[in-house]
Design a protein around this motif. Structure first.
Motif, PDB file in Angstrom:
ATOM      1  N   GLU A 114       6.820   3.498   0.277  1.00 55.35           N
ATOM      2  CA  GLU A 114       7.555   3.478  -0.931  1.00 55.35           C
ATOM      3  C   GLU A 114       8.551   4.747  -1.239  1.00 55.35           C
ATOM      4  O   GLU A 114       9.850   4.457  -1.925  1.00 55.35           O
ATOM      5  N   SER A 115       8.454   5.657  -0.833  1.00 57.39           N
ATOM      6  CA  SER A 115       9.341   7.030  -0.985  1.00 57.39           C
ATOM      7  C   SER A 115      10.626   6.614  -0.201  1.00 57.39           C
ATOM      8  O   SER A 115      11.550   7.252  -0.411  1.00 57.39           O
ATOM      9  N   ARG A 126      -4.736   3.926   3.273  1.00 57.81           N
ATOM     10  CA  ARG A 126      -3.676   3.058   2.509  1.00 57.81           C
ATOM     11  C   ARG A 126      -2.765   3.532   1.639  1.00 57.81           C
ATOM     12  O   ARG A 126      -1.611   3.552   1.521  1.00 57.81           O
ATOM     13  N   THR A 127      -3.578   4.650   0.914  1.00 60.01           N
ATOM     14  CA  THR A 127      -2.609   5.511  -0.136  1.00 60.01           C
ATOM     15  C   THR A 127      -1.394   6.134   0.317  1.00 60.01           C
ATOM     16  O   THR A 127      -0.545   6.229   0.065  1.00 60.01           O
ATOM     17  N   MET A 128      -1.833   6.995   1.504  1.00 54.58           N
ATOM     18  CA  MET A 128      -0.923   7.738   2.327  1.00 54.58           C
ATOM     19  C   MET A 128       0.242   6.834   2.987  1.00 54.58           C
ATOM     20  O   MET A 128       1.621   7.293   2.520  1.00 54.58           O
ATOM     21  N   SER A 158      -8.006   6.021   1.554  1.00 56.51           N
ATOM     22  CA  SER A 158      -7.184   7.465   1.621  1.00 56.51           C
ATOM     23  C   SER A 158      -5.794   7.026   2.692  1.00 56.51           C
ATOM     24  O   SER A 158      -4.919   7.375   2.259  1.00 56.51           O
ATOM     25  N   ARG A 206       1.106   3.800   2.111  1.00 53.13           N
ATOM     26  CA  ARG A 206       1.870   3.106   0.736  1.00 53.13           C
ATOM     27  C   ARG A 206       2.996   4.236  -0.013  1.00 53.13           C
ATOM     28  O   ARG A 206       4.038   3.848  -0.059  1.00 53.13           O
ATOM     29  N   LYS A 207       2.509   5.225  -0.363  1.00 59.32           N
ATOM     30  CA  LYS A 207       3.332   6.466  -0.817  1.00 59.32           C
ATOM     31  C   LYS A 207       4.552   6.764   0.215  1.00 59.32           C
ATOM     32  O   LYS A 207       5.544   6.855  -0.259  1.00 59.32           O
ATOM     33  N   THR A 208       4.158   6.833   1.333  1.00 57.84           N
ATOM     34  CA  THR A 208       5.146   7.294   2.404  1.00 57.84           C
ATOM     35  C   THR A 208       6.306   6.029   2.434  1.00 57.84           C
ATOM     36  O   THR A 208       7.280   6.467   2.290  1.00 57.84           O
ATOM     37  N   GLU A 267      -1.249  -3.773  -0.932  1.00 58.45           N
ATOM     38  CA  GLU A 267      -2.279  -3.381  -0.169  1.00 58.45           C
ATOM     39  C   GLU A 267      -3.411  -4.365  -0.066  1.00 58.45           C
ATOM     40  O   GLU A 267      -3.608  -5.236  -1.176  1.00 58.45           O
TER      41      GLU A 267
END
Length: 77
Positions: free
Chosen positions: A22-23, A14-16, A12, A18-20, A30
């Motif tokens: 990448e945005s 890692r995903t947060m 969770s 990555r999304k932040t 990862e």
């Protein structure tokens, strides 16, 4: 080629991260543990490595310090 490697065992988080990133236009890869981080670091030179210092499969910081060398675009602390 990715700019940033995220090394974190909690999916969770890692995903947060990555999304932040990448945005904001960064290319991100990862790794879920130190072994995967070492493998990726042997193959690719990242500008930044964000790592959890306490991973179940070993400390990611040790693989980063072995691989990282300061350059004009990369600083090692």
């Amino acid at each position: 080629m990715a700019d940033i490697l995220i090394v974190e065992d909690k999916e969770s988080l890692r995903t947060m991260l990555r999304k932040t990133l990448e945005s904001r236009g960064y290319a991100v890869e990862e790794a879920a543990d130190a072994y995967e981080a070492r493998r990726r670091l042997q193959a690719i030179r990242y500008l930044v490595v964000l790592t959890d210092l306490k991973l179940p499969a070993g400390a990611a910081s040790t693989c980063c310090t072995r691989r990282a060398r300061p350059t004009p675009r990369r600083r090692c602390w």
